[in-house]
Design an enzyme around this catalytic site. Structure first.
Site, mmCIF file in Angstrom:
data_model
loop_
_atom_site.group_PDB
_atom_site.id
_atom_site.type_symbol
_atom_site.label_atom_id
_atom_site.label_comp_id
_atom_site.label_asym_id
_atom_site.label_seq_id
_atom_site.Cartn_x
_atom_site.Cartn_y
_atom_site.Cartn_z
ATOM 1 N N ARG A 269 0.806 -1.226 0.000
ATOM 2 C CA ARG A 269 0.000 0.000 0.000
ATOM 3 C C ARG A 269 0.837 1.274 0.000
ATOM 4 N NH1 ARG A 269 -4.418 -0.502 3.569
ATOM 5 N NH2 ARG A 269 -4.227 1.220 5.024
ATOM 6 N N LEU B 106 -6.725 4.942 2.251
ATOM 7 C CA LEU B 106 -6.369 3.581 1.898
ATOM 8 C C LEU B 106 -7.132 2.729 2.899
ATOM 9 C CD1 LEU B 106 -2.596 4.174 1.364
ATOM 10 C CD2 LEU B 106 -3.937 2.743 -0.172
ATOM 11 N N SER B 107 -8.080 1.938 2.409
ATOM 12 C CA SER B 107 -8.959 1.202 3.323
ATOM 13 C C SER B 107 -8.148 0.185 4.123
ATOM 14 C CB SER B 107 -10.044 0.500 2.514
ATOM 15 O OG SER B 107 -10.648 1.425 1.633
ATOM 16 N N CYS B 108 -8.746 -0.304 5.214
ATOM 17 C CA CYS B 108 -8.083 -1.310 6.061
ATOM 18 C C CYS B 108 -7.633 -2.473 5.175
ATOM 19 C CB CYS B 108 -9.041 -1.916 7.071
ATOM 20 S SG CYS B 108 -10.124 -0.773 7.862
#
Ligand SMILES: C[S@@+](CC[C@H](N)C(=O)[O-])C[C@H]1O[C@@H](n2cnc3c(N)ncnc32)[C@H](O)[C@@H]1O
Length: 386
Positions: free
Chosen positions: A36, A91-93
């Site tokens: 990420r 940035l999602s989990c």
């Protein structure tokens, strides 16, 4: 601690919790090859809970804090953009991204439409599996589109990124085999169903707590499927957030007499299946809970004019205070009773059916189980960020 160490710790934490899906081993490989941080902007945002504001964390000035924001834990989102004091991109989990990709049942060669490009990370993961030129992603914020495009190009992912409102989908490329949204909706736009081929799959965060996977019927006239897991995402942009608890409470609407609340508020705080069931039964009611010093508390509001508080102090009986035209504490009790009468179903026992002119949630069986209308609430608002 260095970036790679933090990354490895996060991967291990997901392994310990069994969060790498066994049926989709490609997802772990994709996350390892496309971490990420390759999609993170130089400025991230940290929620300072004591001040109640987001504070910037810059990579140049504080590289370790920056890395910690990105790789905190499997269930921690990383806020990448703040607009007007609210998170507007993240940035999602990692665990939720992985879970939603698993729900998508994505195969090489599938044509994929993503709604909500954000940083481009999820689009890159989709392209890793589907292949070059198979993914198109729509993002409403032009600034984010440019940044995502640059990151996708830098990692060699061939994804078409377009500016647009995801609720219209992208008719030019339809039909798609898979459609995935990364912002939350209350109602699934019919355009997403129309643009998915019969038998194709739509995965989207739905409501304030979960994500669903819908399969489009062979005649294309409906899509239906089960809740797949937890997912708290930011809402679609452009929706009025409604009034919050404080604003409604301070509007001075008539209050009702305090009354005993004969349910376990501690449970309301801890039991995500109960919370999910209440959310299905009372779609426009927001519930926030806390537990401290042996007590438990809940704050309810309908985004408009009614509010309630439930309070349990150590050694005292629980009390409900409420005001406004609706009696939210009683509504909550009735929905809670209904859930118990159904045998306390899990969130995985619920599903969603989307037709051109109506949508409904159901429990255990789409045809014969109990149903609740969807998207009739006064507000379409999510208060948490993923
Ligand atoms: C949780 S973030 C997306 C995370 C993203 N998939 C990633 O990997 O970074 C949600 C994104 O949805 C976008 N969004 C919200 N509502 C939208 C809409 N109606 N149409 C298109 N994009 C939208 C937001 O601007 C934000 O970038």
């Amino acid at each position: 601690m260095f970036l790679d160490e933090r990354r490895a710790r996060l991967a291990k934490a997901m392994e310990r919790r069994g969060q790498w899906p066994e049926r989709s081993p490609w997802i772990r490989r994709a996350v390892e090859e496309l971490p990420r941080h390759l999609f993170a902007p130089a400025r991230l945002w940290h929620w300072d809970s004591s001040a109640g504001v987001y504070v910037p964390v810059d990579r140049m000035a504080a590289p370790d804090r920056w890395a910690a924001e990105l790789y905190a834990g499997p269930d921690d989102p990383t806020v990448t953009q703040v607009t007007g004091g609210r998170a507007s991109c993240s940035l999602s989990c990692q665990a939720v991204v992985v879970d939603m990709l698993d729900s998508l049942l994505l195969e090489p060669g599938h044509r994929v439409l993503e709604l909500g490009t954000g940083t481009g990370w999820n689009a890159a993961l989709l392209a890793y599996r589907a292949g070059p030129g198979r993914v198109v992603s729509v993002e409403v914020d032009p600034q984010l589109v440019d940044a995502a495009h640059a990151c996708l190009t830098a990692v060699g992912a061939e994804v078409a990124v377009q500016v647009g409102d995801g609720s219209a989908g992208r008719p030019q490329g339809a039909p798609y085999d898979r459609v995935i949204a990364t912002y939350a909706v209350e109602k699934v736009p019919w355009a997403w169903v129309e643009q998915t081929r019969p038998g194709g799959r739509i995965v989207t965060p739905w409501g304030r707590l979960g994500h669903v996977a819908l399969t489009v019927a062979e005649d294309g006239r409906s899509a239906s499927g089960w809740v797949q897991g937890l997912a708290q995402f930011m809402p679609t942009r452009g929706v009025h957030p409604g009034r919050d608890w404080k604003q409604i409470r301070s509007a001075g609407l008539p209050e009702h007499a305090d009354r005993p609340f004969v349910r376990d508020i501690q449970r309301l705080h801890q039991d995500v299946h109960l919370l999910f069931a209440l959310r299905v039964a009372l779609p426009e009611v927001h519930i926030r809970t806390a537990a401290r010093d042996g007590g438990a508390y809940a704050w309810l509001h309908d985004g408009d004019s009614s509010w309630a508080t439930l309070t349990l102090r150590d050694d005292e009986k629980a009390v409900a205070c409420q005001g406004g035209p609706r009696r939210l504490a009683e509504e909550l009790e009735r929905a809670w009773d209904q859930w118990q009468a159904l045998g306390e179903p899990d969130l995985y026992d619920y599903g969603l059916t989307v037709e051109p002119h109506r949508q409904y949630a159901w429990c255990r069986d789409a045809a014969t189980g109990p149903r609740w209308p969807v998207g009739t609430g006064a507000t379409d608002h999510v208060s948490l960020t993923s």
